[in-house]
Design an enzyme around this catalytic site. Structure first.
Site, short mmCIF file in Angstrom:
data_model
loop_
_atom_site.label_atom_id
_atom_site.label_comp_id
_atom_site.label_asym_id
_atom_site.label_seq_id
_atom_site.Cartn_x
_atom_site.Cartn_y
_atom_site.Cartn_z
N LYS A 151 65.49 34.30 -62.61
CA LYS A 151 66.33 35.45 -63.01
C LYS A 151 66.90 35.25 -64.41
CE LYS A 151 67.47 37.28 -58.53
NZ LYS A 151 68.47 37.55 -57.51
N THR A 186 64.58 44.54 -59.87
CA THR A 186 63.16 44.28 -60.12
C THR A 186 62.75 42.89 -59.64
OG1 THR A 186 63.89 43.71 -62.30
CG2 THR A 186 62.75 45.81 -62.09
N SER A 192 68.21 43.27 -72.75
CA SER A 192 67.36 42.69 -71.70
C SER A 192 66.29 41.77 -72.27
CB SER A 192 66.67 43.84 -70.94
OG SER A 192 65.63 43.36 -70.13
N ALA A 193 65.94 40.75 -71.50
CA ALA A 193 64.87 39.83 -71.91
C ALA A 193 63.49 40.43 -71.67
CB ALA A 193 64.98 38.53 -71.12
N LYS A 196 68.10 34.31 -73.87
CA LYS A 196 69.41 33.96 -73.33
C LYS A 196 69.30 32.52 -72.80
CE LYS A 196 69.86 38.73 -71.73
NZ LYS A 196 69.88 39.65 -70.58
N ASP A 243 72.64 44.33 -69.20
CA ASP A 243 71.37 43.72 -68.83
C ASP A 243 70.67 44.74 -67.90
OD1 ASP A 243 69.41 41.68 -68.29
OD2 ASP A 243 70.40 41.36 -66.36
N LEU A 244 69.37 44.64 -67.75
CA LEU A 244 68.64 45.62 -66.94
C LEU A 244 68.33 45.08 -65.53
CD1 LEU A 244 67.04 48.32 -66.73
CD2 LEU A 244 65.08 47.10 -67.69
N ASP A 245 67.48 44.04 -65.52
CA ASP A 245 67.01 43.51 -64.23
C ASP A 245 68.16 42.83 -63.48
OD1 ASP A 245 64.23 44.17 -64.66
OD2 ASP A 245 64.18 42.57 -66.14
N GLU A 277 76.14 41.35 -66.75
CA GLU A 277 75.04 40.39 -66.55
C GLU A 277 75.00 39.84 -65.13
OE1 GLU A 277 72.52 38.59 -67.19
OE2 GLU A 277 72.02 39.18 -69.22
N ASP A 278 73.78 39.64 -64.60
CA ASP A 278 73.65 39.03 -63.27
C ASP A 278 73.16 37.59 -63.32
OD1 ASP A 278 70.99 39.86 -64.05
OD2 ASP A 278 70.39 39.39 -62.00
C1 BG6 Z 1 64.51 39.37 -67.17
C2 BG6 Z 1 64.26 39.01 -65.74
O1 BG6 Z 1 65.32 40.50 -67.27
O2 BG6 Z 1 63.27 39.63 -67.85
C3 BG6 Z 1 63.34 37.82 -65.66
O3 BG6 Z 1 65.50 38.69 -65.11
C4 BG6 Z 1 62.04 38.13 -66.41
O4 BG6 Z 1 63.07 37.50 -64.31
C5 BG6 Z 1 62.37 38.52 -67.84
O5 BG6 Z 1 61.18 36.99 -66.40
C6 BG6 Z 1 61.13 38.90 -68.64
O6 BG6 Z 1 60.59 40.06 -68.11
P1 BG6 Z 1 59.17 40.68 -68.46
O7 BG6 Z 1 59.24 42.04 -67.85
O8 BG6 Z 1 59.07 40.73 -69.96
O9 BG6 Z 1 58.12 39.79 -67.87
MG MG Z 2 69.28 40.20 -65.16
#
Ligand code: BG6
Ligand code: MG
Length: 217
Positions: A46, A18, A115-116, A146, A10-12, A170-171
């Site tokens: 998150k 972020t 990542s989402a 997810k 996962d990224l964030d 994953e966090d």
């Molecule tokens: C996830 C974050 O990785 O991405 C969420 O944990 C965020 O907080 C989601 O809403 C979507 O991100 P983005 O950058 O497409 O708005």
């Molecule tokens: Mg995350």
């Protein structure tokens, strides 16, 4: 479970923090709409997609809006968020993340992002990490958020490995659930109270190594 051949990150919250930038941008939007949005409220966002995050925010403020207006506000929040991530530098990579990626690569472990976020490419480029990932599955490539395992299953497919051969980092609780639903092992990054379903929970990637990875059941 099979031999470990790949790691899906996962990224964030795993590679970079972020959440603080998301928080500032969501709080500004809430304030414009006339209500408060706290750092505790931000925890609920998150791992959650952009539109679902907005729904949660509006629920907190007791505000109901048309779909069109919601899309406009999500875009506005994203423009604000992007002003922060466009200023990111490699020194914002979380402790141990880059060393682990390099070590795993050296040992022949395949690496993908799951990542989402639709901003994942921008962030990876700013952190100068893009080249370390063999496959990048982000919010532009998935249709189910997810805890659906789609993002990780696509990652495994792109790497040409079986789900049982993957370990996910994953966090977010929904991310841990997604990994387990995909029949993958999962290392949680954060609190065991939240991520207790993971096979192992650590504070950050600085606590992980190839040797520890190989010891996962
Ligand atoms: C996830 C974050 O990785 O991405 C969420 O944990 C965020 O907080 C989601 O809403 C979507 O991100 P983005 O950058 O497409 O708005
Ligand atoms: Mg995350």
């Amino acid at each position: 479970m099979g031999q470990i051949k790949a790691c899906l990150f996962d990224l964030d919250g795993v590679i970079v923090d972020t959440a603080k930038y998301h928080y500032i941008a969501w709080r500004e939007l809430a304030n414009e709409l006339g209500f408060e949005f706290t750092i505790e409220d931000n925890e609920r966002l998150k791992g959650v997609s952009r539109m679902t995050s907005l729904d949660i925010l509006l629920e907190i403020g007791g505000v109901s809006l048309s779909e069109e207006e919601k899309l406009r506000l999500a875009d506005k929040k994203n423009e604000n968020y992007r002003t922060f991530i466009l200023q990111m530098k490699p020194d914002e990579i979380l402790d141990g993340a880059k060393d682990l990626l390099l070590e795993l690569k050296e040992k022949g472990i395949r690496i993908a992002l799951g990542s989402a976020s639709k901003n994942a490419m921008t962030i990876l480029n700013k952190l100068e990490l893009t080249d370390l990932f063999e496959a990048i599955i982000d919010g532009t490539k998935v249709s189910k958020a997810k805890p659906d395992p789609e993002v990780f299953l696509k990652g495994a497919e792109a790497l040409n490995v079986q789900a049982e051969e993957c370990v996910v980092f994953e966090d977010a609780e929904a991310g841990v659930e997604a990994a387990l639903a995909g029949n993958m092992r999962c290392v949680g990054i954060g609190s065991p109270n939240v991520l207790g379903k993971a096979n192992l929970v650590i504070d950050g990637l600085h606590q992980m190594s190839y040797e520890k990875l190989m010891k996962l059941d």
